[in-house]
Scaffold this motif. Structure first.
Motif, PDB file in Angstrom:
ATOM      1  N   ALA A  50       0.834  -1.210   0.000  1.00 13.07           N
ATOM      2  CA  ALA A  50       0.000   0.000   0.000  1.00 13.07           C
ATOM      3  C   ALA A  50       0.869   1.260   0.000  1.00 13.07           C
ATOM      4  N   LEU A  51       1.955   1.246   0.748  1.00 11.96           N
ATOM      5  CA  LEU A  51       2.855   2.395   0.760  1.00 11.96           C
ATOM      6  C   LEU A  51       3.523   2.582  -0.593  1.00 11.96           C
ATOM      7  N   THR A  52       3.892   1.483  -1.226  1.00 13.22           N
ATOM      8  CA  THR A  52       4.460   1.561  -2.570  1.00 13.22           C
ATOM      9  C   THR A  52       3.447   2.175  -3.523  1.00 13.22           C
ATOM     10  N   TRP A  53       2.208   1.716  -3.440  1.00 12.41           N
ATOM     11  CA  TRP A  53       1.145   2.265  -4.283  1.00 12.41           C
ATOM     12  C   TRP A  53       0.998   3.759  -4.023  1.00 12.41           C
ATOM     13  N   ALA A  54       0.971   4.136  -2.763  1.00 14.59           N
ATOM     14  CA  ALA A  54       0.755   5.537  -2.400  1.00 14.59           C
ATOM     15  C   ALA A  54       1.847   6.446  -2.961  1.00 14.59           C
ATOM     16  N   THR A  55       3.085   6.008  -2.916  1.00 18.98           N
ATOM     17  CA  THR A  55       4.175   6.855  -3.412  1.00 18.98           C
ATOM     18  C   THR A  55       4.050   7.128  -4.905  1.00 18.98           C
ATOM     19  N   ASN A  56       3.322   6.272  -5.606  1.00 16.18           N
ATOM     20  CA  ASN A  56       3.132   6.438  -7.051  1.00 16.18           C
ATOM     21  C   ASN A  56       1.834   7.140  -7.411  1.00 16.18           C
ATOM     22  N   HIS A  57       1.075   7.583  -6.418  1.00 17.46           N
ATOM     23  CA  HIS A  57      -0.217   8.231  -6.656  1.00 17.46           C
ATOM     24  C   HIS A  57      -0.348   9.522  -5.843  1.00 17.46           C
ATOM     25  N   PRO A  58       0.423  10.546  -6.224  1.00 19.88           N
ATOM     26  CA  PRO A  58       0.392  11.799  -5.452  1.00 19.88           C
ATOM     27  C   PRO A  58      -0.935  12.546  -5.533  1.00 19.88           C
ATOM     28  N   ASN A  59      -1.735  12.273  -6.534  1.00 14.46           N
ATOM     29  CA  ASN A  59      -2.991  13.012  -6.701  1.00 14.46           C
ATOM     30  C   ASN A  59      -4.205  12.306  -6.112  1.00 14.46           C
ATOM     31  N   PHE A  60      -3.998  11.178  -5.469  1.00 20.00           N
ATOM     32  CA  PHE A  60      -5.105  10.475  -4.823  1.00 20.00           C
ATOM     33  C   PHE A  60      -5.616  11.319  -3.653  1.00 20.00           C
ATOM     34  N   ASP A  61      -6.894  11.244  -3.375  1.00 16.65           N
ATOM     35  CA  ASP A  61      -7.492  11.996  -2.264  1.00 16.65           C
ATOM     36  C   ASP A  61      -7.319  11.200  -0.965  1.00 16.65           C
ATOM     37  N   TYR A  62      -6.149  11.301  -0.368  1.00 14.91           N
ATOM     38  CA  TYR A  62      -5.846  10.549   0.856  1.00 14.91           C
ATOM     39  C   TYR A  62      -6.720  10.992   2.020  1.00 14.91           C
ATOM     40  N   GLN A  63      -7.125  12.225   2.010  1.00 16.79           N
ATOM     41  CA  GLN A  63      -7.983  12.745   3.079  1.00 16.79           C
ATOM     42  C   GLN A  63      -9.320  12.012   3.103  1.00 16.79           C
ATOM     43  N   SER A  64      -9.753  11.497   1.960  1.00 15.31           N
ATOM     44  CA  SER A  64     -11.038  10.807   1.888  1.00 15.31           C
ATOM     45  C   SER A  64     -11.032   9.453   2.599  1.00 15.31           C
ATOM     46  N   LEU A  65      -9.872   8.943   2.921  1.00 14.55           N
ATOM     47  CA  LEU A  65      -9.792   7.633   3.566  1.00 14.55           C
ATOM     48  C   LEU A  65     -10.331   7.645   4.992  1.00 14.55           C
ATOM     49  N   LEU A  66     -10.185   8.772   5.657  1.00 12.44           N
ATOM     50  CA  LEU A  66     -10.736   8.951   7.003  1.00 12.44           C
ATOM     51  C   LEU A  66     -11.490  10.270   6.998  1.00 12.44           C
ATOM     52  N   PRO A  67     -12.804  10.232   7.143  1.00 10.82           N
ATOM     53  CA  PRO A  67     -13.637  11.435   6.982  1.00 10.82           C
ATOM     54  C   PRO A  67     -13.248  12.612   7.869  1.00 10.82           C
ATOM     55  N   TYR A  68     -12.705  12.363   9.025  1.00  8.96           N
ATOM     56  CA  TYR A  68     -12.402  13.453   9.948  1.00  8.96           C
ATOM     57  C   TYR A  68     -10.912  13.794   9.996  1.00  8.96           C
ATOM     58  N   MET A  69     -10.163  13.337   9.000  1.00 10.10           N
ATOM     59  CA  MET A  69      -8.728  13.597   8.963  1.00 10.10           C
ATOM     60  C   MET A  69      -8.486  15.104   8.856  1.00 10.10           C
ATOM     61  N   PRO A  70      -7.737  15.687   9.796  1.00  7.76           N
ATOM     62  CA  PRO A  70      -7.527  17.135   9.788  1.00  7.76           C
ATOM     63  C   PRO A  70      -6.411  17.596   8.854  1.00  7.76           C
ATOM     64  N   HIS A  71      -5.780  16.683   8.146  1.00  6.91           N
ATOM     65  CA  HIS A  71      -4.649  17.028   7.294  1.00  6.91           C
ATOM     66  C   HIS A  71      -5.046  16.987   5.822  1.00  6.91           C
ATOM     67  N   SER A  72      -4.406  17.810   5.021  1.00 11.55           N
ATOM     68  CA  SER A  72      -4.684  17.832   3.587  1.00 11.55           C
ATOM     69  C   SER A  72      -4.130  16.571   2.928  1.00 11.55           C
TER      70      SER A  72
END
Length: 90
Positions: A50-72
């Motif tokens: 998953a971390l490997t995948w994430a490093t290759n997807h900078p434009n994914f909406d990571y904030q959407s993974l946890l609705p109350y995430m306070p970080h961009s």
């Protein structure tokens, strides 16, 4: 991708209440150590993938993974990249 987002959610949940994810020195190292201690080998393999995948997807909406995430999404991507480097996959 479902498995990757579920696994990233598991990783990101650990920083949900962290005020600053980009400037906190040692955060990635500390979290990597805690994650390694808390999960079995199979889960750790999923986290590495998953971390490997994430490093290759900078434009994914990571904030959407946890609705109350306070970080961009950009800051979460930065954190995930740091964690991936510590993990040895980024």
């Amino acid at each position: 991708m479902a498995t990757s987002t579920q696994t990233l959610r598991l990783v990101l949940y650990r920083i949900l209440f962290t005020h600053e994810v980009t400037d906190f020195a040692g955060l990635a190292e500390t979290q990597a150590s805690l994650i390694r201690q808390s999960h079995d080998d199979d889960t750790l393999e999923h986290i590495a993938a998953a971390l490997t995948w994430a490093t290759n997807h900078p434009n994914f909406d990571y904030q959407s993974l946890l609705p109350y995430m306070p970080h961009s999404s950009a800051r979460l991507y930065d954190y995930l990249c740091k964690l991936a480097r510590v993990w040895g996959v980024g």
